[in-house]
Design an enzyme around this catalytic site. Sequence first.
Site, mmCIF file in Angstrom:
data_model
loop_
_atom_site.group_PDB
_atom_site.id
_atom_site.type_symbol
_atom_site.label_atom_id
_atom_site.label_comp_id
_atom_site.label_asym_id
_atom_site.label_seq_id
_atom_site.Cartn_x
_atom_site.Cartn_y
_atom_site.Cartn_z
ATOM 1 N N LYS A 1 0.835 -1.202 0.000
ATOM 2 C CA LYS A 1 0.000 0.000 0.000
ATOM 3 C C LYS A 1 0.872 1.255 0.000
ATOM 4 C CE LYS A 1 -3.723 2.610 0.342
ATOM 5 N NZ LYS A 1 -4.857 2.653 1.260
ATOM 6 N N LYS B 1 -0.675 10.484 6.002
ATOM 7 C CA LYS B 1 -0.349 9.164 6.550
ATOM 8 C C LYS B 1 0.642 8.455 5.616
ATOM 9 C CE LYS B 1 -4.140 6.637 6.434
ATOM 10 N NZ LYS B 1 -5.518 6.212 6.819
#
Lengths: 291, 291
Positions: free
Chosen positions: B176, B244
Amino acid sequence: MSTNVNASVGVIGTGLMGKPMAHNLLKAGYEVYVHNRTASKLDELGAAGAVAPGSPRAVAEKSDVVITMLIDWETTREAIFGKDGILEGIRPGSLFVDMGTTTPKNARDVAKAFAEKGVDSIDAPVSGGEQGAIAGTLTIMAGGTEAAFERAKPIFAAMGKTYIRIGESGAGQIAKACNQLIVAGTVELVAEALALARAYGVDPALVREVMLPGFAGSKILEFQGKKMLDRNFKPGGPIKTHMKDRENVLEASAATGIDFPAAKAAFERVKIVVERGEGDLDHTALFKLFD
Amino acid sequence: MSTNVNASVGVIGTGLMGKPMAHNLLKAGYEVYVHNRTASKLDELGAAGAVAPGSPRAVAEKSDVVITMLIDWETTREAIFGKDGILEGIRPGSLFVDMGTTTPKNARDVAKAFAEKGVDSIDAPVSGGEQGAIAGTLTIMAGGTEAAFERAKPIFAAMGKTYIRIGESGAGQIAKACNQLIVAGTVELVAEALALARAYGVDPALVREVMLPGFAGSKILEFQGKKMLDRNFKPGGPIKTHMKDRENVLEASAATGIDFPAAKAAFERVKIVVERGEGDLDHTALFKLFD
Protein backbone atom coordinates in the site's frame (compact mmCIF):
# COMPACT_ATOMS: atom_id res chain seq x y z
CA MET A 1 -4.54 22.24 -49.59
CA SER A 2 -3.94 18.70 -48.46
CA THR A 3 -0.68 16.94 -49.21
CA ASN A 4 -1.42 14.09 -51.59
CA VAL A 5 0.56 10.93 -52.04
CA ASN A 6 2.20 12.28 -55.18
CA ALA A 7 4.03 14.73 -52.94
CA SER A 8 7.71 14.35 -52.20
CA VAL A 9 8.86 14.23 -48.61
CA GLY A 10 12.40 14.78 -47.37
CA VAL A 11 13.61 13.13 -44.18
CA ILE A 12 16.82 14.48 -42.69
CA GLY A 13 18.10 12.27 -39.89
CA THR A 14 17.55 8.56 -40.46
CA GLY A 15 18.58 7.10 -37.12
CA LEU A 16 16.59 5.05 -34.60
CA MET A 17 13.44 7.09 -35.25
CA GLY A 18 13.89 8.71 -38.65
CA LYS A 19 14.64 5.47 -40.50
CA PRO A 20 11.38 3.68 -39.68
CA MET A 21 9.46 6.91 -40.18
CA ALA A 22 10.93 7.23 -43.70
CA HIS A 23 10.04 3.59 -44.38
CA ASN A 24 6.43 4.29 -43.41
CA LEU A 25 6.35 7.29 -45.77
CA LEU A 26 7.60 5.07 -48.58
CA LYS A 27 4.95 2.47 -47.76
CA ALA A 28 2.29 5.20 -47.88
CA GLY A 29 3.36 5.96 -51.45
CA TYR A 30 5.39 9.14 -51.00
CA GLU A 31 8.46 9.97 -53.05
CA VAL A 32 11.07 10.09 -50.28
CA TYR A 33 14.41 11.95 -50.21
CA VAL A 34 16.73 11.26 -47.32
CA HIS A 35 19.91 12.56 -45.72
CA ASN A 36 22.06 11.43 -42.85
CA ARG A 37 25.54 12.45 -41.69
CA THR A 38 26.51 8.81 -41.43
CA ALA A 39 25.78 7.86 -45.04
CA SER A 40 25.77 4.10 -44.36
CA LYS A 41 22.50 4.59 -42.48
CA LEU A 42 20.91 5.41 -45.85
CA ASP A 43 21.62 2.07 -47.58
CA GLU A 44 18.55 0.23 -46.35
CA LEU A 45 16.27 3.15 -47.24
CA GLY A 46 17.91 3.39 -50.66
CA ALA A 47 17.15 -0.27 -51.28
CA ALA A 48 13.53 0.44 -50.32
CA GLY A 49 13.27 3.21 -52.89
CA ALA A 50 14.40 6.41 -51.13
CA VAL A 51 16.79 8.77 -52.91
CA ALA A 52 19.77 10.39 -51.14
CA PRO A 53 20.81 13.53 -53.02
CA GLY A 54 23.74 14.28 -50.72
CA SER A 55 22.92 17.24 -48.47
CA PRO A 56 20.05 18.82 -46.50
CA ARG A 57 20.03 21.54 -49.16
CA ALA A 58 19.60 19.03 -51.99
CA VAL A 59 16.84 17.19 -50.07
CA ALA A 60 15.04 20.51 -49.55
CA GLU A 61 15.32 21.43 -53.24
CA LYS A 62 13.51 18.23 -54.23
CA SER A 63 10.88 17.97 -51.47
CA ASP A 64 7.42 19.50 -51.00
CA VAL A 65 7.66 18.71 -47.32
CA VAL A 66 10.96 18.59 -45.39
CA ILE A 67 11.13 16.71 -42.09
CA THR A 68 14.01 16.80 -39.61
CA MET A 69 14.36 14.03 -37.03
CA LEU A 70 17.74 14.64 -35.45
CA ILE A 71 19.25 13.75 -32.10
CA ASP A 72 19.67 17.26 -30.65
CA TRP A 73 19.35 20.98 -31.28
CA GLU A 74 22.96 21.49 -32.40
CA THR A 75 22.55 18.92 -35.19
CA THR A 76 19.13 20.30 -36.14
CA ARG A 77 20.38 23.89 -36.24
CA GLU A 78 23.28 22.88 -38.47
CA ALA A 79 20.95 21.00 -40.84
CA ILE A 80 18.66 24.04 -41.10
CA PHE A 81 20.98 27.06 -40.92
CA GLY A 82 24.37 25.56 -41.82
CA LYS A 83 26.25 25.42 -45.12
CA ASP A 84 24.31 23.31 -47.64
CA GLY A 85 21.47 23.46 -45.14
CA ILE A 86 17.72 23.30 -45.64
CA LEU A 87 17.22 27.07 -45.77
CA GLU A 88 19.52 27.29 -48.79
CA GLY A 89 17.44 24.81 -50.77
CA ILE A 90 13.85 25.04 -49.62
CA ARG A 91 11.26 26.41 -52.09
CA PRO A 92 8.66 29.02 -51.13
CA GLY A 93 5.28 27.36 -50.58
CA SER A 94 6.77 24.14 -49.22
CA LEU A 95 6.36 22.91 -45.66
CA PHE A 96 8.99 22.33 -42.98
CA VAL A 97 8.37 19.95 -40.05
CA ASP A 98 10.83 19.46 -37.18
CA MET A 99 9.88 16.25 -35.41
CA GLY A 100 12.82 16.29 -33.02
CA THR A 101 12.66 17.59 -29.47
CA THR A 102 13.91 21.06 -28.61
CA THR A 103 12.77 24.10 -26.62
CA PRO A 104 9.66 26.14 -27.51
CA LYS A 105 11.94 29.13 -28.10
CA ASN A 106 14.07 27.26 -30.65
CA ALA A 107 10.87 26.11 -32.39
CA ARG A 108 9.63 29.69 -32.68
CA ASP A 109 13.01 30.88 -34.01
CA VAL A 110 12.93 28.15 -36.67
CA ALA A 111 9.36 29.06 -37.66
CA LYS A 112 10.41 32.69 -38.08
CA ALA A 113 13.37 31.81 -40.30
CA PHE A 114 11.21 29.66 -42.57
CA ALA A 115 8.40 32.26 -42.67
CA GLU A 116 10.93 34.74 -44.08
CA LYS A 117 11.43 32.29 -46.98
CA GLY A 118 7.67 31.96 -47.54
CA VAL A 119 7.70 28.50 -45.97
CA ASP A 120 5.13 27.23 -43.45
CA SER A 121 6.50 25.25 -40.57
CA ILE A 122 5.40 22.99 -37.74
CA ASP A 123 7.15 21.79 -34.63
CA ALA A 124 5.93 18.23 -34.25
CA PRO A 125 7.83 16.25 -31.63
CA VAL A 126 6.68 12.70 -31.02
CA SER A 127 6.28 10.15 -28.30
CA GLY A 128 6.09 6.41 -28.69
CA GLY A 129 9.76 5.63 -29.16
CA GLU A 130 11.40 3.37 -31.71
CA GLN A 131 8.59 0.81 -31.41
CA GLY A 132 5.99 3.45 -32.23
CA ALA A 133 8.09 4.73 -35.13
CA ILE A 134 8.33 1.22 -36.60
CA ALA A 135 4.65 0.43 -36.08
CA GLY A 136 3.55 3.85 -37.36
CA THR A 137 1.73 4.50 -34.10
CA LEU A 138 3.60 7.58 -32.89
CA THR A 139 1.86 10.33 -30.99
CA ILE A 140 2.58 13.65 -32.73
CA MET A 141 2.23 16.97 -30.88
CA ALA A 142 2.02 19.80 -33.35
CA GLY A 143 2.60 23.53 -33.13
CA GLY A 144 1.87 25.81 -36.12
CA THR A 145 -0.98 27.37 -38.07
CA GLU A 146 -4.14 25.41 -38.73
CA ALA A 147 -3.45 25.59 -42.45
CA ALA A 148 0.03 24.12 -42.04
CA PHE A 149 -1.35 21.38 -39.78
CA GLU A 150 -4.00 20.48 -42.38
CA ARG A 151 -1.28 20.11 -45.00
CA ALA A 152 0.78 17.89 -42.72
CA LYS A 153 -2.06 15.59 -41.66
CA PRO A 154 -1.69 12.90 -44.37
CA ILE A 155 2.02 12.68 -43.64
CA PHE A 156 1.40 12.45 -39.89
CA ALA A 157 -1.18 9.74 -40.61
CA ALA A 158 1.54 7.69 -42.35
CA MET A 159 3.77 7.82 -39.26
CA GLY A 160 1.47 8.19 -36.28
CA LYS A 161 -1.79 7.16 -34.72
CA THR A 162 -2.56 10.28 -32.66
CA TYR A 163 -1.71 13.74 -34.02
CA ILE A 164 -3.12 16.83 -32.44
CA ARG A 165 -2.51 20.50 -33.12
CA ILE A 166 -1.77 21.95 -29.70
CA GLY A 167 -1.40 25.58 -30.77
CA GLU A 168 0.89 27.98 -32.63
CA SER A 169 4.62 27.48 -33.25
CA GLY A 170 6.34 26.15 -30.15
CA ALA A 171 3.19 24.56 -28.74
CA GLY A 172 4.22 21.09 -29.92
CA GLN A 173 7.46 21.41 -27.98
CA ILE A 174 5.58 22.62 -24.91
CA ALA A 175 3.36 19.52 -25.06
CA LYS A 176 6.46 17.35 -25.47
CA ALA A 177 8.07 18.96 -22.42
CA CYS A 178 4.90 18.19 -20.41
CA ASN A 179 4.97 14.62 -21.71
CA GLN A 180 8.61 14.09 -20.81
CA LEU A 181 8.13 15.63 -17.39
CA ILE A 182 5.49 12.99 -16.65
CA VAL A 183 7.41 10.13 -18.26
CA ALA A 184 10.71 10.77 -16.47
CA GLY A 185 8.92 11.49 -13.21
CA THR A 186 6.83 8.33 -13.39
CA VAL A 187 9.81 6.12 -14.22
CA GLU A 188 11.52 7.50 -11.10
CA LEU A 189 8.38 6.95 -8.97
CA VAL A 190 8.06 3.35 -10.16
CA ALA A 191 11.76 2.79 -9.39
CA GLU A 192 11.25 4.27 -5.93
CA ALA A 193 8.19 2.10 -5.22
CA LEU A 194 9.84 -1.13 -6.36
CA ALA A 195 12.98 -0.24 -4.41
CA LEU A 196 10.89 0.36 -1.29
CA ALA A 197 9.25 -3.06 -1.62
CA ARG A 198 12.59 -4.75 -2.16
CA ALA A 199 14.21 -2.94 0.77
CA TYR A 200 11.50 -4.32 3.06
CA GLY A 201 12.10 -7.85 1.77
CA VAL A 202 8.82 -8.04 -0.13
CA ASP A 203 8.61 -9.32 -3.72
CA PRO A 204 8.48 -6.21 -5.96
CA ALA A 205 6.91 -8.30 -8.76
CA LEU A 206 3.86 -9.00 -6.59
CA VAL A 207 3.68 -5.36 -5.57
CA ARG A 208 3.75 -4.30 -9.22
CA GLU A 209 1.05 -6.84 -10.03
CA VAL A 210 -1.29 -5.66 -7.28
CA MET A 211 -0.76 -1.99 -8.19
CA LEU A 212 -1.37 -2.36 -11.94
CA PRO A 213 -5.19 -2.43 -11.98
CA GLY A 214 -5.57 0.50 -9.56
CA PHE A 215 -4.82 4.21 -9.56
CA ALA A 216 -1.08 3.53 -9.46
CA GLY A 217 -1.46 1.81 -12.82
CA SER A 218 0.26 3.31 -15.86
CA LYS A 219 2.04 2.30 -19.04
CA ILE A 220 5.29 3.07 -17.24
CA LEU A 221 4.47 0.69 -14.37
CA GLU A 222 3.43 -1.94 -16.90
CA PHE A 223 6.37 -1.78 -19.31
CA GLN A 224 9.23 0.03 -17.57
CA GLY A 225 8.29 -1.57 -14.24
CA LYS A 226 8.61 -4.97 -15.87
CA LYS A 227 11.97 -4.04 -17.41
CA MET A 228 13.27 -2.97 -14.00
CA LEU A 229 12.25 -6.29 -12.43
CA ASP A 230 13.87 -8.16 -15.31
CA ARG A 231 16.95 -5.94 -14.90
CA ASN A 232 16.65 -5.20 -18.60
CA PHE A 233 18.37 -1.86 -19.09
CA LYS A 234 18.63 -2.16 -22.86
CA PRO A 235 17.51 1.15 -24.28
CA GLY A 236 14.22 1.77 -25.95
CA GLY A 237 15.22 5.41 -25.59
CA PRO A 238 18.57 5.98 -23.87
CA ILE A 239 18.25 7.86 -20.59
CA LYS A 240 20.71 10.55 -21.72
CA THR A 241 18.00 11.94 -24.04
CA HIS A 242 16.17 12.99 -20.87
CA MET A 243 18.97 15.50 -20.18
CA LYS A 244 17.41 17.61 -22.95
CA ASP A 245 14.03 17.28 -21.22
CA ARG A 246 15.66 18.26 -17.96
CA GLU A 247 16.96 21.47 -19.54
CA ASN A 248 13.51 22.12 -21.00
CA VAL A 249 11.87 21.88 -17.61
CA LEU A 250 14.54 24.00 -15.93
CA GLU A 251 14.17 26.59 -18.70
CA ALA A 252 10.38 26.51 -18.32
CA SER A 253 10.75 26.97 -14.60
CA ALA A 254 13.02 30.00 -15.11
CA ALA A 255 10.77 31.43 -17.84
CA THR A 256 7.49 31.04 -15.96
CA GLY A 257 8.61 31.41 -12.35
CA ILE A 258 6.93 28.10 -11.54
CA ASP A 259 8.56 25.38 -9.52
CA PHE A 260 8.22 21.76 -10.62
CA PRO A 261 9.59 19.96 -7.56
CA ALA A 262 8.74 16.32 -8.34
CA ALA A 263 9.92 16.61 -11.95
CA LYS A 264 13.10 18.36 -10.88
CA ALA A 265 13.81 15.64 -8.33
CA ALA A 266 13.36 12.99 -11.04
CA PHE A 267 15.59 14.82 -13.53
CA GLU A 268 18.32 15.17 -10.90
CA ARG A 269 18.29 11.38 -10.70
CA VAL A 270 18.60 11.18 -14.48
CA LYS A 271 21.62 13.48 -14.25
CA ILE A 272 23.26 11.19 -11.67
CA VAL A 273 22.80 8.18 -13.95
CA VAL A 274 24.32 10.05 -16.92
CA GLU A 275 27.17 11.45 -14.86
CA ARG A 276 28.17 8.04 -13.63
CA GLY A 277 28.50 6.93 -17.24
CA GLU A 278 25.30 4.98 -17.75
CA GLY A 279 23.61 7.44 -20.13
CA ASP A 280 23.33 4.89 -22.92
CA LEU A 281 21.19 2.56 -20.82
CA ASP A 282 17.40 2.70 -20.86
CA HIS A 283 15.67 5.21 -18.59
CA THR A 284 14.83 2.23 -16.39
CA ALA A 285 18.46 2.61 -15.27
CA LEU A 286 16.97 4.94 -12.63
CA PHE A 287 16.21 1.69 -10.79
CA LYS A 288 19.93 0.84 -10.70
CA LEU A 289 20.52 3.83 -8.44
CA PHE A 290 18.85 1.81 -5.69
CA ASP A 291 21.26 -1.15 -5.97
CA MET B 1 -10.57 -24.12 5.57
CA SER B 2 -12.44 -21.70 3.39
CA THR B 3 -14.89 -19.19 4.83
CA ASN B 4 -18.34 -20.09 3.65
CA VAL B 5 -21.32 -17.78 3.23
CA ASN B 6 -22.83 -19.04 6.47
CA ALA B 7 -19.99 -17.32 8.25
CA SER B 8 -20.51 -14.15 10.25
CA VAL B 9 -18.38 -11.12 9.45
CA GLY B 10 -17.91 -8.08 11.68
CA VAL B 11 -17.15 -4.69 10.17
CA ILE B 12 -15.86 -2.04 12.53
CA GLY B 13 -15.81 1.39 10.92
CA THR B 14 -18.68 2.03 8.53
CA GLY B 15 -17.67 5.34 6.95
CA LEU B 16 -17.00 6.21 3.32
CA MET B 17 -15.32 2.84 2.68
CA GLY B 18 -16.60 0.50 5.41
CA LYS B 19 -20.28 1.11 4.73
CA PRO B 20 -20.33 0.00 1.07
CA MET B 21 -17.97 -2.86 1.93
CA ALA B 22 -20.43 -4.08 4.59
CA HIS B 23 -23.27 -3.76 2.08
CA ASN B 24 -21.38 -5.96 -0.35
CA LEU B 25 -20.83 -8.58 2.36
CA LEU B 26 -24.58 -8.57 3.07
CA LYS B 27 -25.31 -8.95 -0.64
CA ALA B 28 -22.91 -11.92 -0.77
CA GLY B 29 -25.00 -13.63 1.91
CA TYR B 30 -22.87 -13.11 5.03
CA GLU B 31 -24.32 -12.49 8.45
CA VAL B 32 -22.90 -9.03 9.15
CA TYR B 33 -22.23 -7.34 12.49
CA VAL B 34 -21.25 -3.70 12.48
CA HIS B 35 -19.91 -0.99 14.76
CA ASN B 36 -19.20 2.69 14.30
CA ARG B 37 -18.41 5.43 16.81
CA THR B 38 -21.04 7.66 15.18
CA ALA B 39 -24.00 5.31 15.63
CA SER B 40 -26.18 7.12 13.07
CA LYS B 41 -23.88 5.78 10.34
CA LEU B 42 -25.25 2.31 11.17
CA ASP B 43 -28.93 3.03 10.37
CA GLU B 44 -28.76 2.27 6.66
CA LEU B 45 -26.84 -0.95 7.24
CA GLY B 46 -29.33 -1.93 9.94
CA ALA B 47 -32.16 -1.50 7.46
CA ALA B 48 -30.25 -3.72 5.04
CA GLY B 49 -29.98 -6.50 7.61
CA ALA B 50 -26.78 -5.83 9.57
CA VAL B 51 -26.80 -6.09 13.34
CA ALA B 52 -25.08 -3.54 15.61
CA PRO B 53 -24.36 -5.13 18.98
CA GLY B 54 -22.88 -1.94 20.45
CA SER B 55 -19.08 -2.29 20.74
CA PRO B 56 -16.04 -3.70 18.92
CA ARG B 57 -15.92 -6.34 21.66
CA ALA B 58 -19.54 -7.40 21.04
CA VAL B 59 -18.93 -7.49 17.26
CA ALA B 60 -15.88 -9.69 17.81
CA GLU B 61 -17.79 -12.06 20.11
CA LYS B 62 -20.34 -12.73 17.36
CA SER B 63 -18.10 -12.82 14.25
CA ASP B 64 -16.01 -15.55 12.63
CA VAL B 65 -14.10 -12.85 10.78
CA VAL B 66 -13.56 -9.33 12.14
CA ILE B 67 -12.70 -6.51 9.76
CA THR B 68 -11.55 -3.03 10.74
CA MET B 69 -11.82 -0.19 8.23
CA LEU B 70 -11.01 2.92 10.22
CA ILE B 71 -9.69 6.34 9.30
CA ASP B 72 -6.33 6.19 11.10
CA TRP B 73 -4.07 4.21 13.38
CA GLU B 74 -5.22 5.86 16.62
CA THR B 75 -8.82 4.86 15.96
CA THR B 76 -7.79 1.37 14.86
CA ARG B 77 -5.58 0.84 17.91
CA GLU B 78 -8.41 1.92 20.21
CA ALA B 79 -10.85 -0.45 18.48
CA ILE B 80 -8.42 -3.36 18.87
CA PHE B 81 -6.64 -2.75 22.17
CA GLY B 82 -9.02 -0.33 23.97
CA LYS B 83 -11.74 -0.96 26.55
CA ASP B 84 -14.53 -3.07 25.01
CA GLY B 85 -12.16 -3.59 22.12
CA ILE B 86 -11.82 -6.48 19.68
CA LEU B 87 -9.15 -8.33 21.66
CA GLU B 88 -11.51 -8.61 24.63
CA GLY B 89 -14.16 -10.34 22.54
CA ILE B 90 -12.47 -12.27 19.76
CA ARG B 91 -12.65 -16.06 19.84
CA PRO B 92 -9.62 -18.33 19.26
CA GLY B 93 -9.71 -19.72 15.75
CA SER B 94 -11.37 -16.69 14.24
CA LEU B 95 -9.74 -14.33 11.73
CA PHE B 96 -8.90 -10.65 12.05
CA VAL B 97 -8.44 -8.44 8.98
CA ASP B 98 -7.36 -4.79 9.15
CA MET B 99 -8.23 -3.18 5.82
CA GLY B 100 -7.20 0.33 6.87
CA THR B 101 -3.83 1.88 6.05
CA THR B 102 -1.05 1.96 8.62
CA THR B 103 2.67 1.22 8.85
CA PRO B 104 4.14 -2.26 8.34
CA LYS B 105 5.35 -2.14 11.93
CA ASN B 106 1.89 -1.48 13.31
CA ALA B 107 0.56 -4.33 11.17
CA ARG B 108 3.15 -6.73 12.61
CA ASP B 109 2.37 -5.61 16.19
CA VAL B 110 -1.31 -6.24 15.59
CA ALA B 111 -0.62 -9.68 14.12
CA LYS B 112 1.44 -10.57 17.20
CA ALA B 113 -1.30 -9.48 19.61
CA PHE B 114 -3.89 -11.60 17.81
CA ALA B 115 -1.57 -14.58 17.49
CA GLU B 116 -1.30 -14.59 21.29
CA LYS B 117 -5.08 -15.08 21.39
CA GLY B 118 -4.89 -17.91 18.86
CA VAL B 119 -6.29 -15.68 16.14
CA ASP B 120 -4.96 -15.50 12.58
CA SER B 121 -4.70 -12.03 11.11
CA ILE B 122 -4.14 -10.26 7.82
CA ASP B 123 -3.23 -6.69 6.98
CA ALA B 124 -5.24 -6.00 3.84
CA PRO B 125 -5.24 -2.33 2.85
CA VAL B 126 -7.11 -1.45 -0.31
CA SER B 127 -6.98 0.88 -3.26
CA GLY B 128 -9.83 1.93 -5.50
CA GLY B 129 -11.48 4.49 -3.23
CA GLU B 130 -15.15 4.94 -2.41
CA GLN B 131 -16.17 4.10 -5.99
CA GLY B 132 -14.30 0.79 -5.85
CA ALA B 133 -15.80 0.03 -2.42
CA ILE B 134 -19.33 0.62 -3.75
CA ALA B 135 -18.77 -1.36 -6.95
CA GLY B 136 -17.01 -4.19 -5.12
CA THR B 137 -13.95 -3.72 -7.32
CA LEU B 138 -11.34 -2.83 -4.70
CA THR B 139 -7.75 -3.92 -5.03
CA ILE B 140 -6.73 -5.70 -1.82
CA MET B 141 -3.07 -6.07 -0.84
CA ALA B 142 -2.72 -8.78 1.77
CA GLY B 143 -0.05 -9.65 4.31
CA GLY B 144 -0.32 -12.80 6.41
CA THR B 145 0.06 -16.58 6.27
CA GLU B 146 -1.12 -18.46 3.21
CA ALA B 147 -3.66 -20.31 5.35
CA ALA B 148 -5.14 -17.04 6.64
CA PHE B 149 -5.26 -15.64 3.10
CA GLU B 150 -7.12 -18.73 1.86
CA ARG B 151 -9.70 -18.27 4.60
CA ALA B 152 -10.16 -14.61 3.69
CA LYS B 153 -10.47 -15.10 -0.08
CA PRO B 154 -14.28 -15.49 -0.32
CA ILE B 155 -14.71 -12.35 1.77
CA PHE B 156 -12.20 -10.44 -0.35
CA ALA B 157 -14.06 -11.65 -3.44
CA ALA B 158 -17.24 -10.03 -2.11
CA MET B 159 -15.54 -6.64 -1.80
CA GLY B 160 -12.78 -6.59 -4.37
CA LYS B 161 -11.76 -7.57 -7.86
CA THR B 162 -8.01 -8.04 -7.37
CA TYR B 163 -6.68 -9.53 -4.13
CA ILE B 164 -3.13 -10.72 -3.89
CA ARG B 165 -1.12 -12.10 -0.99
CA ILE B 166 2.07 -10.05 -1.04
CA GLY B 167 3.82 -11.81 1.84
CA GLU B 168 3.79 -12.21 5.62
CA SER B 169 2.24 -9.80 8.13
CA GLY B 170 3.04 -6.19 7.20
CA ALA B 171 3.52 -6.97 3.50
CA GLY B 172 0.07 -5.65 2.61
CA GLN B 173 0.94 -2.33 4.21
CA ILE B 174 4.27 -2.25 2.35
CA ALA B 175 2.45 -2.73 -0.95
CA LYS B 176 0.00 0.00 0.00
CA ALA B 177 2.87 2.38 0.80
CA CYS B 178 4.34 1.65 -2.66
CA ASN B 179 0.94 2.26 -4.23
CA GLN B 180 0.42 5.56 -2.44
CA LEU B 181 3.94 6.72 -3.28
CA ILE B 182 3.14 6.29 -6.96
CA VAL B 183 -0.38 7.74 -6.71
CA ALA B 184 0.60 10.90 -4.82
CA GLY B 185 3.70 11.36 -6.97
CA THR B 186 1.80 10.96 -10.22
CA VAL B 187 -0.94 13.38 -9.17
CA GLU B 188 1.81 15.93 -8.48
CA LEU B 189 3.51 15.22 -11.84
CA VAL B 190 0.23 15.64 -13.72
CA ALA B 191 -0.41 18.90 -11.88
CA GLU B 192 3.11 20.09 -12.78
CA ALA B 193 2.69 19.19 -16.46
CA LEU B 194 -0.70 20.87 -16.81
CA ALA B 195 0.60 23.93 -14.96
CA LEU B 196 3.58 24.10 -17.31
CA ALA B 197 1.29 24.05 -20.36
CA ARG B 198 -0.96 26.71 -18.89
CA ALA B 199 1.98 28.94 -17.91
CA TYR B 200 3.12 28.93 -21.56
CA GLY B 201 -0.38 29.89 -22.73
CA VAL B 202 -1.11 26.50 -24.29
CA ASP B 203 -4.42 24.69 -23.68
CA PRO B 204 -3.72 22.07 -20.98
CA ALA B 205 -6.77 20.08 -22.13
CA LEU B 206 -5.16 19.49 -25.54
CA VAL B 207 -1.86 18.60 -23.89
CA ARG B 208 -3.62 16.05 -21.66
CA GLU B 209 -5.41 14.63 -24.70
CA VAL B 210 -2.23 14.18 -26.73
CA MET B 211 -0.38 12.64 -23.77
CA LEU B 212 -3.06 10.10 -22.83
CA PRO B 213 -2.34 7.40 -25.47
CA GLY B 214 1.45 7.51 -24.97
CA PHE B 215 3.89 6.62 -22.21
CA ALA B 216 2.72 9.58 -20.14
CA GLY B 217 -0.71 7.94 -20.01
CA SER B 218 -2.07 6.74 -16.68
CA LYS B 219 -5.31 6.45 -14.77
CA ILE B 220 -4.21 9.53 -12.83
CA LEU B 221 -3.76 11.59 -16.02
CA GLU B 222 -7.11 10.33 -17.25
CA PHE B 223 -9.24 10.87 -14.16
CA GLN B 224 -7.39 13.26 -11.85
CA GLY B 225 -6.06 15.23 -14.84
CA LYS B 226 -9.64 15.75 -16.00
CA LYS B 227 -10.71 16.83 -12.51
CA MET B 228 -7.89 19.39 -12.41
CA LEU B 229 -8.95 20.88 -15.75
CA ASP B 230 -12.56 20.98 -14.56
CA ARG B 231 -11.35 22.55 -11.31
CA ASN B 232 -13.27 19.84 -9.53
CA PHE B 233 -11.62 19.49 -6.15
CA LYS B 234 -14.47 17.53 -4.56
CA PRO B 235 -12.86 14.64 -2.72
CA GLY B 236 -12.91 11.09 -3.91
CA GLY B 237 -10.30 10.63 -1.22
CA PRO B 238 -9.41 13.81 0.73
CA ILE B 239 -5.79 14.84 0.27
CA LYS B 240 -5.17 14.86 4.03
CA THR B 241 -5.23 11.06 3.99
CA HIS B 242 -1.94 11.28 2.06
CA MET B 243 -0.28 12.71 5.18
CA LYS B 244 -0.35 9.16 6.55
CA ASP B 245 1.28 7.95 3.33
CA ARG B 246 3.87 10.69 3.67
CA GLU B 247 4.77 9.44 7.15
CA ASN B 248 4.93 5.87 5.82
CA VAL B 249 7.42 6.85 3.13
CA LEU B 250 9.51 8.96 5.52
CA GLU B 251 9.52 6.05 7.97
CA ALA B 252 10.49 3.64 5.19
CA SER B 253 13.28 5.97 4.18
CA ALA B 254 14.59 6.13 7.73
CA ALA B 255 14.21 2.35 8.23
CA THR B 256 15.90 1.32 4.97
CA GLY B 257 18.37 4.17 4.45
CA ILE B 258 16.95 4.69 0.97
CA ASP B 259 16.07 8.11 -0.40
CA PHE B 260 12.83 8.54 -2.35
CA PRO B 261 13.37 12.04 -3.79
CA ALA B 262 10.45 12.33 -6.22
CA ALA B 263 7.96 10.88 -3.74
CA LYS B 264 9.27 13.11 -0.97
CA ALA B 265 8.94 16.17 -3.20
CA ALA B 266 5.33 15.23 -3.96
CA PHE B 267 4.47 14.60 -0.31
CA GLU B 268 5.93 17.97 0.67
CA ARG B 269 3.40 19.51 -1.73
CA VAL B 270 0.65 17.51 -0.05
CA LYS B 271 1.80 18.93 3.28
CA ILE B 272 1.59 22.49 1.95
CA VAL B 273 -2.00 21.92 0.77
CA VAL B 274 -3.01 20.49 4.16
CA GLU B 275 -1.19 23.22 6.10
CA ARG B 276 -2.98 25.95 4.22
CA GLY B 277 -6.28 24.45 5.29
CA GLU B 278 -7.33 22.59 2.15
CA GLY B 279 -6.86 19.07 3.47
CA ASP B 280 -10.50 18.14 2.90
CA LEU B 281 -10.27 18.78 -0.83
CA ASP B 282 -9.43 16.03 -3.31
CA HIS B 283 -5.76 15.20 -3.94
CA THR B 284 -6.18 17.09 -7.21
CA ALA B 285 -5.90 20.18 -4.97
CA LEU B 286 -2.17 19.84 -5.68
CA PHE B 287 -3.03 21.64 -8.94
CA LYS B 288 -4.35 24.64 -6.95
CA LEU B 289 -0.81 25.28 -5.68
CA PHE B 290 -0.02 26.52 -9.21
CA ASP B 291 -2.79 29.18 -9.22
